[in-house]
Design a protein around this motif. Structure first.
Motif, mmCIF file in Angstrom:
data_model
loop_
_atom_site.group_PDB
_atom_site.id
_atom_site.type_symbol
_atom_site.label_atom_id
_atom_site.label_comp_id
_atom_site.label_asym_id
_atom_site.label_seq_id
_atom_site.Cartn_x
_atom_site.Cartn_y
_atom_site.Cartn_z
ATOM 1 N N LEU A 150 -7.564 -9.751 7.551
ATOM 2 C CA LEU A 150 -7.278 -10.144 8.938
ATOM 3 C C LEU A 150 -8.362 -9.638 9.882
ATOM 4 C CD1 LEU A 150 -5.364 -11.675 10.777
ATOM 5 C CD2 LEU A 150 -3.935 -9.627 10.925
ATOM 6 N N VAL A 151 -8.892 -8.459 9.605
ATOM 7 C CA VAL A 151 -10.004 -7.934 10.409
ATOM 8 C C VAL A 151 -11.221 -8.859 10.270
ATOM 9 C CG1 VAL A 151 -11.621 -6.001 10.681
ATOM 10 C CG2 VAL A 151 -9.166 -5.559 10.307
ATOM 11 N N SER A 152 -11.515 -9.294 9.042
ATOM 12 C CA SER A 152 -12.631 -10.233 8.833
ATOM 13 C C SER A 152 -12.367 -11.570 9.513
ATOM 14 C CB SER A 152 -12.866 -10.451 7.336
ATOM 15 O OG SER A 152 -13.376 -9.282 6.745
ATOM 16 N N ALA A 153 -11.127 -12.035 9.459
ATOM 17 C CA ALA A 153 -10.779 -13.284 10.137
ATOM 18 C C ALA A 153 -10.980 -13.145 11.646
ATOM 19 C CB ALA A 153 -9.340 -13.685 9.824
ATOM 20 N N GLY A 154 -10.683 -11.972 12.180
ATOM 21 C CA GLY A 154 -10.913 -11.737 13.605
ATOM 22 C C GLY A 154 -12.376 -11.878 13.970
ATOM 23 N N LEU A 155 -13.257 -11.397 13.113
ATOM 24 C CA LEU A 155 -14.688 -11.514 13.352
ATOM 25 C C LEU A 155 -15.151 -12.968 13.298
ATOM 26 C CD1 LEU A 155 -17.475 -10.165 13.735
ATOM 27 C CD2 LEU A 155 -17.593 -9.973 11.239
ATOM 28 N N CYS A 156 -14.503 -13.761 12.486
ATOM 29 C CA CYS A 156 -14.976 -15.128 12.231
ATOM 30 C C CYS A 156 -14.061 -16.217 12.785
ATOM 31 C CB CYS A 156 -15.131 -15.313 10.723
ATOM 32 S SG CYS A 156 -16.338 -14.185 9.995
ATOM 33 N N HIS A 157 -13.086 -15.854 13.613
ATOM 34 C CA HIS A 157 -12.048 -16.803 13.987
ATOM 35 C C HIS A 157 -12.538 -18.048 14.713
ATOM 36 C CE1 HIS A 157 -11.949 -14.408 17.796
ATOM 37 N NE2 HIS A 157 -11.604 -15.558 18.332
ATOM 38 N N ALA A 158 -13.725 -18.022 15.263
ATOM 39 C CA ALA A 158 -14.220 -19.190 15.998
ATOM 40 C C ALA A 158 -15.230 -20.022 15.198
ATOM 41 C CB ALA A 158 -14.862 -18.745 17.312
ATOM 42 N N PHE A 159 -15.416 -19.731 13.929
ATOM 43 C CA PHE A 159 -16.426 -20.454 13.154
ATOM 44 C C PHE A 159 -16.220 -21.962 13.177
ATOM 45 C CE2 PHE A 159 -18.484 -16.765 11.435
ATOM 46 C CZ PHE A 159 -19.722 -17.239 11.036
ATOM 47 N N TYR A 160 -14.979 -22.422 13.132
ATOM 48 C CA TYR A 160 -14.704 -23.862 13.098
ATOM 49 C C TYR A 160 -14.305 -24.399 14.469
ATOM 50 C CZ TYR A 160 -14.290 -22.506 8.179
ATOM 51 O OH TYR A 160 -14.509 -21.973 6.925
ATOM 52 N N ALA A 212 -9.415 -14.334 3.847
ATOM 53 C CA ALA A 212 -9.860 -14.270 5.245
ATOM 54 C C ALA A 212 -10.280 -15.650 5.750
ATOM 55 C CB ALA A 212 -11.008 -13.272 5.390
ATOM 56 N N GLU A 213 -10.974 -16.417 4.907
ATOM 57 C CA GLU A 213 -11.388 -17.756 5.339
ATOM 58 C C GLU A 213 -10.176 -18.640 5.569
ATOM 59 O OE1 GLU A 213 -12.241 -21.884 5.465
ATOM 60 O OE2 GLU A 213 -11.133 -20.954 3.811
ATOM 61 N N ALA A 214 -9.148 -18.525 4.740
ATOM 62 C CA ALA A 214 -7.931 -19.319 4.940
ATOM 63 C C ALA A 214 -7.278 -18.964 6.280
ATOM 64 C CB ALA A 214 -6.961 -19.107 3.780
ATOM 65 N N LEU A 215 -7.333 -17.693 6.652
ATOM 66 C CA LEU A 215 -6.813 -17.275 7.959
ATOM 67 C C LEU A 215 -7.638 -17.877 9.093
ATOM 68 C CD1 LEU A 215 -6.157 -13.514 7.130
ATOM 69 C CD2 LEU A 215 -4.402 -15.250 7.591
ATOM 70 N N VAL A 216 -8.953 -17.907 8.930
ATOM 71 C CA VAL A 216 -9.835 -18.508 9.934
ATOM 72 C C VAL A 216 -9.509 -19.994 10.090
ATOM 73 C CG1 VAL A 216 -12.236 -19.137 10.470
ATOM 74 C CG2 VAL A 216 -11.693 -16.832 9.624
ATOM 75 N N TYR A 217 -9.379 -20.693 8.967
ATOM 76 C CA TYR A 217 -9.058 -22.117 9.034
ATOM 77 C C TYR A 217 -7.703 -22.332 9.717
ATOM 78 C CZ TYR A 217 -7.869 -26.886 8.095
ATOM 79 O OH TYR A 217 -7.489 -28.193 8.287
ATOM 80 N N PHE A 218 -6.698 -21.572 9.313
ATOM 81 C CA PHE A 218 -5.356 -21.718 9.875
ATOM 82 C C PHE A 218 -5.391 -21.492 11.383
ATOM 83 C CE2 PHE A 218 -0.903 -20.088 10.461
ATOM 84 C CZ PHE A 218 -0.256 -21.258 10.118
ATOM 85 N N TYR A 219 -6.100 -20.457 11.822
ATOM 86 C CA TYR A 219 -6.224 -20.163 13.248
ATOM 87 C C TYR A 219 -6.928 -21.313 13.969
ATOM 88 C CZ TYR A 219 -7.302 -17.850 17.603
ATOM 89 O OH TYR A 219 -7.399 -17.546 18.941
ATOM 90 N N ARG A 226 2.971 -14.331 11.259
ATOM 91 C CA ARG A 226 2.625 -12.994 11.760
ATOM 92 C C ARG A 226 1.116 -12.830 11.892
ATOM 93 N NH1 ARG A 226 7.060 -9.336 8.568
ATOM 94 N NH2 ARG A 226 8.606 -9.404 10.236
ATOM 95 N N ASP A 227 0.377 -13.242 10.864
ATOM 96 C CA ASP A 227 -1.091 -13.150 10.925
ATOM 97 C C ASP A 227 -1.634 -13.955 12.098
ATOM 98 O OD1 ASP A 227 -1.293 -11.503 8.679
ATOM 99 O OD2 ASP A 227 -1.735 -13.163 7.315
ATOM 100 N N PHE A 228 -1.121 -15.171 12.261
ATOM 101 C CA PHE A 228 -1.587 -16.026 13.353
ATOM 102 C C PHE A 228 -1.298 -15.376 14.705
ATOM 103 C CE2 PHE A 228 -1.181 -19.259 16.558
ATOM 104 C CZ PHE A 228 -2.324 -20.001 16.370
ATOM 105 N N ALA A 229 -0.093 -14.859 14.875
ATOM 106 C CA ALA A 229 0.277 -14.231 16.145
ATOM 107 C C ALA A 229 -0.598 -13.002 16.415
ATOM 108 C CB ALA A 229 1.753 -13.841 16.129
ATOM 109 N N GLU A 230 -0.833 -12.201 15.394
ATOM 110 C CA GLU A 230 -1.632 -10.984 15.551
ATOM 111 C C GLU A 230 -3.073 -11.336 15.941
ATOM 112 O OE1 GLU A 230 -1.129 -6.609 14.776
ATOM 113 O OE2 GLU A 230 0.224 -8.279 15.146
ATOM 114 N N LEU A 231 -3.651 -12.316 15.260
ATOM 115 C CA LEU A 231 -5.019 -12.735 15.573
ATOM 116 C C LEU A 231 -5.091 -13.338 16.971
ATOM 117 C CD1 LEU A 231 -7.962 -13.235 14.925
ATOM 118 C CD2 LEU A 231 -7.279 -15.164 13.491
ATOM 119 N N THR A 232 -4.105 -14.150 17.322
ATOM 120 C CA THR A 232 -4.087 -14.737 18.661
ATOM 121 C C THR A 232 -3.979 -13.644 19.723
ATOM 122 O OG1 THR A 232 -3.082 -16.771 17.828
ATOM 123 C CG2 THR A 232 -2.869 -16.344 20.193
#
Length: 181
Positions: A44-54, A80-87, A123-129
């Motif tokens: 999730l920390v890595s997804a936070g770093l990359c959340h805007a890639f797409y 982490a990439e799946a979290l980025v895509y989902f976000y 939960r992951d989506f809410a936390e990242l948001t």
């Protein structure tokens, strides 16, 4: 911090893209740091770093096309990439109001697919948001003035999905959540 992900951000020009509170790269780093401070797991920390890639429903600039997802998987791992895509895939208008509901629909803006994600994904989506938006509300008084009350209401509805650290940060930045019925 993930050096390979930072290299990809640098190559994509994230340090030159304006974003509330500075640059996109600075925002992504702060979002990741905030998740780490809340005790989020490494993916999730890595997804936070990359959340805007797409790109996102709220920030259209994409640093990497969806056809190149494998490159991000290589840099940060499949979870982490799946979290980025989902976000990134979230149709916010269709999905935000239903996120706290276990039967709520999540709409993928890329495919139009309607999903009913499980509790861990919600939960992951809410936390990242929360990390994303609270960073912006913290560093940009204008963003806070324009969006603070809406975020306060949103995160009050999502409170059951957020970690105690995220809830406390919401209260600190946006004001204490209402209590009672």
């Amino acid at each position: 911090m993930n050096a390979q992900a930072w290299d990809m951000l640098e190559a994509a020009g994230a340090a030159k893209i304006e974003h509330p509170g500075g640059t996109l790269a600075a925002h992504l780093g702060r979002t990741s740091d905030l998740l780490a401070a809340w005790g989020a797991r490494p993916a999730l920390v890595s997804a936070g770093l990359c959340h805007a890639f797409y790109g996102t429903d709220g920030f259209a600039v994409a640093l990497l096309g969806l056809g190149r997802r494998d490159e991000l998987v290589e840099a940060i791992g499949a979870e982490a990439e799946a979290l980025v895509y989902f976000y990134a895939s979230c149709d916010r208008g269709a999905s935000y109001s239903q996120l706290a509901d276990s039967e709520g629909v999540f709409v993928d803006r890329f495919t139009g697919t309607h999903l009913r994600p499980g509790l861990p994904a919600r939960r992951d989506f809410a936390e990242l948001t929360a990390a994303n938006e609270l960073d912006l509300a913290t560093v940009s008084p204008d963003f806070h003035a324009r969006h603070g009350s809406g975020l306060h209401a949103l995160f009050a509805r999502w409170r059951p999905l957020l970690s105690s650290a995220a809830r406390a940060h919401c209260d600190n930045v946006l004001g204490a959540a209402p209590t009672g019925p």
